[in-house]
Enzyme design. Structure first.
Site, PDB file in Angstrom:
ATOM      1  N   GLY A 180      -8.382  -6.341  -9.374  1.00  0.00           N
ATOM      2  CA  GLY A 180      -8.341  -7.080 -10.631  1.00  0.00           C
ATOM      3  C   GLY A 180      -9.031  -8.422 -10.505  1.00  0.00           C
TER       4      GLY A 180
ATOM      5  N   GLU B 147       0.560  -0.120  -6.632  1.00  0.00           N
ATOM      6  CA  GLU B 147       1.549  -0.599  -5.649  1.00  0.00           C
ATOM      7  C   GLU B 147       2.250   0.567  -4.952  1.00  0.00           C
ATOM      8  OE1 GLU B 147       1.632  -3.588  -4.645  1.00  0.00           O
ATOM      9  OE2 GLU B 147       0.391  -4.428  -6.236  1.00  0.00           O
TER      10      GLU B 147
END
Lengths: 659, 659
Positions: B177, B421
C-alpha cells in the site's frame, strides 16, 4: 509458450478433453458451431472486453450499446438468425456484455400478453429497432409481491384512454433494465381502475421518450438508478408517471380487455403467464450461473498449478498450491458442482420442452411441478454457484482480489442471480409448498407427479454401507439423499400439522416453519441433482475415459454434500458417526484422485482467453507477466496524479534533497 | 421525521440503548470522547464521503491523500495526539478512507527492527512527513511463505553498499500500500547475500522516488497494480529493482548486522518480531471486521422494518419483512455474532496487553499461545463476518445490491480481511498445529497454557439436556462446544498418529489431515467465543435490561452455531437427534424474542448516518426518498450519454415521429 507447470498437468489426462467438450456441447457438431461463433465475435474489435476492468459505468454502458447496435449488423453479415443454431452461442460469446436485453423481454411480453392486433403493430417496430423497449414491473417499494404494486392506470371513458400515475414515491418503477437511458417505450404494470373499482395488475405499453430527440415525454420522469455491484453495462432505470395518457388499445389484451363503455372482460387461461415466468428462471441457469462458475473454476484451477507456495516436503522446491489438500477441498467440489449443474440443466431443459409441448396441447397438468422445479432449482443452483465462485476467488489469495483476475466481476455478477427473477428464499418456499402438498397427497394414497413419488416411499431403515468403498456406490448415496429429503419434508409437515392442531392459525404456523421448509426444499433439489448426475454417468459412453472421470466427480459431488451437511444425515441415525467417518475418508481420497485431472477437466469447458478475460486463467498460464502488463494499462498508471502537485509536494516541501 | 415503521420499533425497547452504547464503548466517558471525534470529523467537508460511490479509482486515491494531509492539520487544531484518548476513534470516524496507512507500518517496522541510531535518523523524518514510507514484503509470486521471497540484496564490500535486485518477474514487489504513487521510501525485504552465501530475508530502507519531483530513482520501476474489488483509495503498488544501491547503514540492524568486512552478526531475540505480526492481526479485528459487520447489521435491520412485502395474515397490510422467520434467521444471528465478537475482541485485547507486559519483562512463555490465538481468531472472525455481511446484503434484495445501500462496499472491503495479514486457511493450520501439540502434551500429563487445559479433560458422556429450555443454559451449550472441540482435536490427532504409524511420512500425513485440522481449529475458536460471551453476560450489570437481552443474544449465537454445524455435535451422539430438535426449537423461539429488540440493538452501535453512508440504513428510515435523491447525483444522470448521438439516434433514425 505454455508455463511448464501447467503444461505438465495436461500430459497426464486420464480422458480425451476434446471428447468431453463435445459431450458437454451435446455433440461435436455443436462444438464446431459454437467455436465458429466465438471466433467471429472475438476477432471483431467492436466486441472487445479488453479494457473492461478499467472502465467507468458510463463507458461500460456506451460500449454495451455500441455492441448491441453492431450485433445487428454482424448477424446479418454472418447469416445468423434468431432461430438458427448459432443464436444461443452469441450471448455466451459476448459474455452477456451487451445492451437491449430488456428489449427482448419487451417483445416477449407483447407476444405472450398482446392480442394479434397488438402483436401485428408492435413486434415489427421492435424487430426493426424503430423503438427500444423495456419492461417496467418492479417498483421502489415492491418486488416479488406483484399484487402490492402501487402504480395506477385509471380508465377515462370520455377520452378512451388510461391515465397512468405514480401515486407515491414507493410506487416509482425502479430497476428495469434499458430504461435508465435507452428505452423509448416500456410495458408498465399498473393497478387497473374502472369507475373507481380496482381490477388488479395489468400491462400497458407506454412511450417514455421522444423519438425525435430522446427527451422524456410529457409527465415522464426517468433516469438511471446509479452504481451497482455489477451490471454497469445495463442502464437500470427509474420511472415516474404523472397523468400519462395512453390509448385504450395500449393495454395488452389477450387475456382481458376493457371495452369502450368500461366493461371489463377476462378471457382464456392466464396459466400460460405463469409458465413464462418459470421458463425465464430455467433459461438463466446456464448462461448466468453455470458458465460463470465454469469460468471461475478454470481461472482458479489453472492458477493453482502455476502458483507455488511453501514446501510440502522438506528440501524440495515449493509446491503447487493445488497439491495441498485444503486447496483441493476448496476448488474440486465447485468443479464437480459445475458438472452436476450442467447435467441437471440438461434435465430441466428436457422437462420444460416436454411441458411446453403439453401446454400447447392445452394440458396444464404439469404446471405445478414445473413451477416447483423452476423455483427450487433456480434458487439452489444460483446459491450454490455464487458461494462456489466466492470460494474460487478467495482460493486465489491476493491475486484473486484484483479485478484483473476476472474473479471479482464473475462474483459480483453471479451474486445478482440470487436476487433477480424471484428472491431465492421466496422461491424455495414455493417449492416447499408444493412438496408439503404432494407429501400430504401421497400420504393419503393419492397420485402425485413423478418427480415426487419418492415422498410416498418412506422407509425407516439405516444406511447399509459397511466400509468407505461402499460410499462410492451411487445406490448408497442416492438412497441417503432420498431418505434425508423425505425426512425433512415429512418432519416439517408434521410440525406444521401439530401447530395447526394446537390452535395456531395456519399462516402463523406456516411462518413458524419457514426456516425448516427452506431446508426441505433445498434437500429435495440436492437429491434430484445427485440422482440425475448418477443416472447421467450411467448412460455415458465408457470409451475415452469419460465415464470414469465423471463417476469420480459424481461421487465427489455427492460425498461433499454429505460431508458438509452431515447434521441432516446423522440426525435420525440413518448414517452413523462411524459411517460418516467413512464418507469423510472416501471424500478426501477422491480429492487426491480428481486433482490429477483437474486441469483437463477445466480445459474441457473450452473457454478462450478472451472469454475468461483473466490475468490468472489464460491457457498458457503466464500469470505474472500478464498481471504486470495489464496493470500498466490501468488509468492509475496513465497520468501523474494531481494529488502529487496538490497535496504531496506541499507536504514534502521542506525536504528537497536526497536523504 | 422518522419513518413511523421504524419509530415504533424504538418505543418498545426492553433495555436502555444509551447504557448499552456506553457498555460497548467501555464507559460513558469513552462514548463522549468518541462522539466528539466523530462530530469534529464529520462536520469537516474535507472528510466527506458523500460522493464516494460515484468516484473513480483515481478520484478515490486523490481524496484519500487529501484527507491524510488534512488530518495532520486537524489533529493539531483539535489537540489530538497519537497517545491521546481520541486517537483510536479517528480511523473509525474516517471509515478507514484515508491514505498513508503504510507510512505508519514503515515507522513501526523501523522502530521495532531498527537500531537506536536508525530510529534517531528515520523516525523524525517520517513523523514530519519529510518522506512518505511504505512496506515492501509481498511479491508477485510470494506471499505467506516469507522464506520464498526472491528479491536479492548483495553486499558489496568495496563500496560498503547493498545492491538490490529483482532477479525475475515473480520477485517483483506487488501489493504494498501507498507504494503505487505516494511513497518516496520503502522497507524492502530481500534475501541477504554476503560473499555468495545467503543469510535469509532481511529488511532494507530504499528510496524509490525523487524528493525533488517524485520521479522514480535510478534502477526503480514502480507503479500502481490497478483496479481491485475495493481499496480504490489505496495505491497498492509494484516495484522492480535493478542494481539499486543503498548504504550499509540502510539494513535495519537491531537483530543482525553486516560489519564492514562482511562479517554477519545475529544478536538478541527475534521473537519480538513474531509478536508484532500477531498484534497486527488482533488490532485489525475491531476496525476492519467487527465494525463493518455492525454497520451491515444496522443497515439491513433498519431496512427490514421499513420494507413491507407480501402479507403475513390475510386481509392485513403488507408485513414488515423482519416479521418473517426466514428474514430473522438471516439477520439476527449476524447481529448476535457482532456482539459475540465485540466481547471476544475485548478478551483478546486484554490477553495481548498482558502478553506485552510479560514480553517487556523478557518472558516469552506466552508467545505460542498468543500466536495461536491471533491466527485462529483473525481467521475465524474475518471468515464469519465476511459471510455475515454478504447475508445482510442479500437480505436487502435488489436495494442491497445497489452501491447506494452501502452494503456492497462493506462486503468487498471486509472480504479482503480473509486474505491479508495471513491467509485464513494457513492461519487456522497454525492454530491447529498448536492445538495438536498441546493435546499431545496434555495427554502425556504435562502442563499446557490455560486456554487449552480443557483439551486434557476429555469426558465421554452425553449432553444432559432434557427439554428445549435446558438449551438456554450456558453450562449446557458451553459444555457441548467444549466436547465438540476436544473431539475434533483428539480425533484428528489420532488420525495423524495412525497415518504416521502406518508408514506415511510426517509431512504427507499432515497434508492428509489438513481439512480436519482446519475444522478443529475453528471449533476451538468457536468454543472460546461462546464461553467468553457467556462469562461476559454473567458479569454484566443486571439493571437497565442489558444483561437480559445480552443473555438472549449469547443463547442465540450459541444455538445458531449448533443448529448450523449440527453434524459435529451429532457425530458421536453427544447430542442426540431428539436433543437437536430441542436446539432447533429454542433457536427458532429466540429469533422471535430478539426480533422485538432488533432495532434498539443496532441503534446501540451508535453509527451516524454519515458513517453508514447508506440510503437504506439511516436513522430516520426514509429509504425510498434517499435512494431517489442519491441516484440523481450519479454521473450516469449528469450527462446525455454520447451513446445516444452515436448509436441510438442512427438506430432509431427511420422513426422520427410518435408511434
Amino acid at each position: 509458450t505454455v508455463n511448464p507447470d501447467l503444461a505438465s498437468e495436461r500430459q497426464t489426462a486420464s480422458f480425451s478433453v476434446e471428447k468431453l467438450t463435445a459431450q458437454l456441447d451435446g455433440g461435436a457438431e455443436h462444438t464446431r458451431i459454437r467455436r465458429a461463433v466465438v471466433q467471429a465475435i472475438e476477432c471483431d474489435p467492436v466486441f472487445s472486453r479488453e479494457n473492461q476492468y478499467f472502465q467507468s459505468q458510463n463507458e461500460r454502458y456506451e460500449a454495451a450499446v455500441r455492441k448491441a447496435v453492431h450485433l445487428q449488423k454482424k448477424m446479418h453479415e454472418m447469416g445468423w438468425t434468431e432461430n438458427g443454431p448459432e443464436f444461443k452461442y452469441i450471448y455466451r460469446a459476448l459474455s452477456g456484455d451487451v445492451a437491449f436485453l430488456l428489449h427482448r423481454i419487451f417483445m416477449r411480453s407483447i407476444s405472450v400478453l398482446g392480442s394479434d392486433k397488438q402483436i401485428a403493430k408492435w413486434i415489427p417496430l421492435a424487430t426493426q429497432y424503430r423503438l427500444i423497449g423495456s419492461y417496467a414491473q418492479t417498483e421502489l417499494g415492491h418486488g416479488t409481491y406483484l399484487q402490492g404494486l402501487e402504480t395506477t392506470a385509471v380508465f377515462d371513458i370520455t377520452t378512451q384512454e388510461f391515465i397512468l400515475n405514480t401515486p407515491k414515491i414507493s410506487a416509482m418503477k425502479w430497476w428495469p433494465g434499458d430504461m435508465g437511458r435507452s428505452a423509448t417505450h416500456t410495458v408498465v404494470f399498473a393497478q387497473l381502475y374502472i369507475h373507481g373499482k380496482c381490477y388488479g395488475v395489468h400491462p400497458f405499453i407506454v412511450q417514455i421518450r421522444s423519438l425525435q430527440d430522446h427527451s422524456p415525454c410529457p409527465g415522464i420522469t426517468a433516469g438511471d438508478i446509479g452504481p451497482k455491484m455489477n451490471f454497469e453495462h445495463v442502464d437500470n432505470g427509474y420511472l415516474m408517471l404523472q397523468n400519462v395518457r395512453v390509448p385504450r388499445e395500449n393495454m395488452l389484451n389477450k387475456f382481458c380487455e376493457v371495452q369502450p363503455d368500461g366493461t371489463y372482460i377476462r378471457r382464456g387461461s392466464q396459466k400460460i403467464n405463469y409458465f413464462t415466468m418459470t421458463t425465464v428462471r430455467i433459461s438463466l441457469i446456464s448462461d448466468e450461473v453455470i458458465i460463470p462458475l465454469m469460468k471461475a473454476c478454470t481461472i482458479a484451477i489453472r492458477y493453482s498449478v502455476v502458483r507455488r507456495q511453501s514446501k510440502l516436503k522438506p528440501g524440495e522446491q515449493e509446491a503447487k498450491i493445488l497439491d495441498y489438500q485444503t486447496q483441493q477441498e476448496k476448488l474440486l467440489p465447485p468443479l464437480a458442482a459445475a458438472y452436476a449443474f450442467h447435467f441437471i440443466n440438461n434435465y430441466l431443459q428436457e422437462l420444460f420442452d416436454k411441458g411446453y409441448r403439453e401446454i400447447q396441447r392445452k394440458n396444464f397438468d404439469m404446471l405445478p411441478e414445473l413451477h416447483a422445479f423452476s423455483s427450487g432449482f433456480k434458487a439452489m443452483v444460483t446459491q450454490y454457484c455464487t458461494s462456489a465462485v466466492e470460494i474460487c476467488l478467495r482460493a486465489c489469495g491476493g491475486h484473486g482480489y484484483s479485478l484483473l483476475s476476472g474473479l471479482p466481476s464473475l462474483y459480483t455478477k453471479i451474486l445478482a442471480s440470487c436476487i433477480y427473477e424471484g428472491e431465492n428464499t421466496i422461491l424455495l418456499l414455493q417449492t416447499a409448498r408444493f412438496l408439503i402438498k404432494c407429501f400430504m397427497t401421497a400420504s393419503a394414497g393419492q397420485p402425485v407427479p413423478p418427480s415426487v413419488t419418492y415422498l410416498a416411499a418412506v422407509k425407516p431403515g439405516k444406511c447399509p454401507a459397511k466400509n468407505k468403498l461402499d460410499f462410492l456406490s451411487p445406490d448408497i448415496y442416492t438412497e441417503a439423499y432420498q431418505h434425508m429429503a423425505v425426512r425433512l419434508v415429512s418432519s416439517t409437515a408434521a410440525k406444521l400439522q401439530d401447530l395447526i392442531q394446537s390452535g395456531v392459525k395456519k399462516h402463523d404456523a406456516w411462518n413458524q416453519c419457514t426456516v425448516q421448509l427452506v431446508q426441505a426444499a433445498k434437500a429435495h433439489c440436492h437429491y434430484i441433482t445427485v440422482k440425475n448426475f448418477a443416472e447421467t454417468v450411467e448412460k455415458l459412453e465408457t470409451k475415452a475415459g469419460i465415464q470414469k472421470i465423471m463417476k469420480h466427480l459424481c461421487d465427489l459431488f455427492a460425498l461433499h454434500g454429505i460431508f458438509s451437511n452431515a447434521g441432516v444425515f446423522l440426525h435420525d441415525g440413518y448414517i452413523s458417526g462411524a459411517q460418516m467417518d467413512m464418507v469423510t475418508a472416501s471424500y478426501l481420497d477422491l480429492l487426491a484422485v480428481i486433482r490429477k485431472d483437474a486441469v483437463p477437466l477445466v480445459d474441457a469447458f473450452d473457454f478462450t482467453d478472451k472469454s475468461l478475460n483473466s490475468a490468472l486463467g489464460s491457457y498458457d498460464g503466464q500469470v505474472y507477466q500478464r498481471l504486470y502488463e495489464w496493470a500498466q494499462k490501468s488509468p492509475t498508471n496513465k497520468q501523474m496524479s494531481p494529488a502529487y502537485e496538490w497535496y504531496l509536494k506541499p507536504l514534502l516541501h521542506n525536504t528537497l534533497s536526497k536523504i
